[in-house]
Design a protein around this motif. Structure first.
Motif, PDB file in Angstrom:
ATOM      1  N   ARG A  49       0.811  -1.217   0.000  1.00 24.41           N
ATOM      2  CA  ARG A  49       0.000   0.000   0.000  1.00 24.41           C
ATOM      3  C   ARG A  49       0.848   1.273   0.000  1.00 24.41           C
ATOM      4  NH1 ARG A  49      -5.373  -0.557   0.617  1.00 24.41           N
ATOM      5  NH2 ARG A  49      -5.617   1.636   1.222  1.00 24.41           N
ATOM      6  N   SER A  50       1.996   1.245  -0.629  1.00 25.76           N
ATOM      7  CA  SER A  50       2.799   2.464  -0.728  1.00 25.76           C
ATOM      8  C   SER A  50       2.266   3.394  -1.808  1.00 25.76           C
ATOM      9  CB  SER A  50       4.261   2.115  -1.022  1.00 25.76           C
ATOM     10  OG  SER A  50       4.358   1.370  -2.226  1.00 25.76           O
ATOM     11  N   ALA A  51       1.496   2.847  -2.742  1.00 25.27           N
ATOM     12  CA  ALA A  51       0.906   3.652  -3.812  1.00 25.27           C
ATOM     13  C   ALA A  51      -0.529   3.186  -4.023  1.00 25.27           C
ATOM     14  CB  ALA A  51       1.714   3.513  -5.098  1.00 25.27           C
ATOM     15  N   SER A  93      -7.428   8.237 -10.671  1.00 26.57           N
ATOM     16  CA  SER A  93      -6.485   9.036  -9.866  1.00 26.57           C
ATOM     17  C   SER A  93      -5.430   8.111  -9.290  1.00 26.57           C
ATOM     18  CB  SER A  93      -7.198   9.749  -8.720  1.00 26.57           C
ATOM     19  OG  SER A  93      -8.221  10.597  -9.197  1.00 26.57           O
ATOM     20  N   THR A  94      -4.224   8.636  -9.121  1.00 29.58           N
ATOM     21  CA  THR A  94      -3.177   7.915  -8.404  1.00 29.58           C
ATOM     22  C   THR A  94      -2.921   8.626  -7.083  1.00 29.58           C
ATOM     23  OG1 THR A  94      -1.510   9.164  -9.654  1.00 29.58           O
ATOM     24  CG2 THR A  94      -2.043   6.945 -10.427  1.00 29.58           C
ATOM     25  N   GLY A  95      -2.619   7.837  -6.053  1.00 31.01           N
ATOM     26  CA  GLY A  95      -2.461   8.398  -4.719  1.00 31.01           C
ATOM     27  C   GLY A  95      -1.156   8.006  -4.064  1.00 31.01           C
ATOM     28  N   LYS A  96      -0.724   8.869  -3.159  1.00 26.69           N
ATOM     29  CA  LYS A  96       0.493   8.638  -2.389  1.00 26.69           C
ATOM     30  C   LYS A  96       0.156   8.717  -0.908  1.00 26.69           C
ATOM     31  CE  LYS A  96       4.959  10.790  -1.299  1.00 26.69           C
ATOM     32  NZ  LYS A  96       5.810  11.990  -1.498  1.00 26.69           N
ATOM     33  N   ILE A  97       0.471   7.637  -0.175  1.00 27.05           N
ATOM     34  CA  ILE A  97       0.205   7.602   1.266  1.00 27.05           C
ATOM     35  C   ILE A  97       1.099   8.618   1.979  1.00 27.05           C
ATOM     36  CG2 ILE A  97       0.395   6.199   3.356  1.00 27.05           C
ATOM     37  CD1 ILE A  97      -1.995   5.440   1.796  1.00 27.05           C
ATOM     38  N   MET A  98       0.505   9.371   2.924  1.00 26.98           N
ATOM     39  CA  MET A  98       1.238  10.340   3.722  1.00 26.98           C
ATOM     40  C   MET A  98       1.168   9.918   5.193  1.00 26.98           C
ATOM     41  SD  MET A  98       1.822  12.274   1.145  1.00 26.98           S
ATOM     42  CE  MET A  98       2.617  13.674   1.923  1.00 26.98           C
TER      43      MET A  98
END
Length: 203
Positions: A165-167, A183-188
């Motif tokens: 789940r890093s991306a 959409s593409t997401g980045k975990i914060m």
């Protein structure tokens, strides 16, 4: 009789002074510090809750201050999550999602990808990262501020994630038979962000 009344008055006056002194002394006693709580315990992250994040809030990341233009609240059964439209810096507006997953906050920055002609179903590879489907469903939503969406409605989603789940990869459909938005997401992590809460509603 008058002597008795005078004596009684003196006694009541002394008693009143004693009560006032005791109250003053008690008020000056330092309170015992309350036990410290787990700051990541479910529901105890005030800076990312719906009352703090909303139109007018500021999210600071990487030296850039983003203004929350609008917010979307999603409901699916007993579950709720939020997405906030952020604007700032030199790039395009981005979406910031806040979700509680098994007692942990999951925060992510999202970028719309109109360049990707993808449909949900099966694994996908985007920018060299392989994604697998993890969840799909239908959610009711309500909006406030500027979001580009109707005030309320129903949407469909299919969520993908990379190994670990890093991306993230997301498909959203806002009405039946309409194109899927990708959409593409980045975990914060919470430590990467500083939030200045939104002003109270109606202020």
């Amino acid at each position: 009789m008058s002597t008795f009344l005078i004596a009684l008055g003196v006694i009541l006056a002394i008693a009143a002074v004693v009560v006032l002194v005791l109250a003053f002394v008690r008020g000056r006693k330092p309170e015992k510090p309350s036990a410290r709580q787990d700051p990541l315990k479910s529901g105890d992250m005030p800076v990312f809750g719906p009352k703090q994040l909303g139109p007018g809030a500021i999210v600071s990341y990487g030296g850039v201050d983003y203004v929350v233009r609008g917010s979307v609240t999603y409901h699916e059964g007993p579950f709720a999550w939020w997405e906030h439209l952020l604007e700032g810096g030199q790039g395009e507006p981005i979406w910031f999602s806040v979700e509680e997953d098994e007692g942990r906050l999951e925060l992510a920055f999202w970028a719309k990808r109109p360049d990707l002609a993808l449909q949900p179903g099966g694994p996908h590879t985007v920018d060299g990262v392989q994604y697998s489907e993890v969840e799909r469903g239908t959610a009711r939503y309500t909006c406030e501020g500027t979001t580009g969406l109707p005030v309320q409605g129903e949407m469909y989603y299919v969520d993908y994630a990379s190994a670990g789940r890093s991306a993230l990869l997301s498909f959203e459909q806002w009405a039946p038979n309409t194109p899927w938005e990708v959409s593409t997401g980045k975990i914060m992590s919470p430590g990467e962000l500083t939030v200045y809460p939104a002003p109270p509603a109606g202020s």
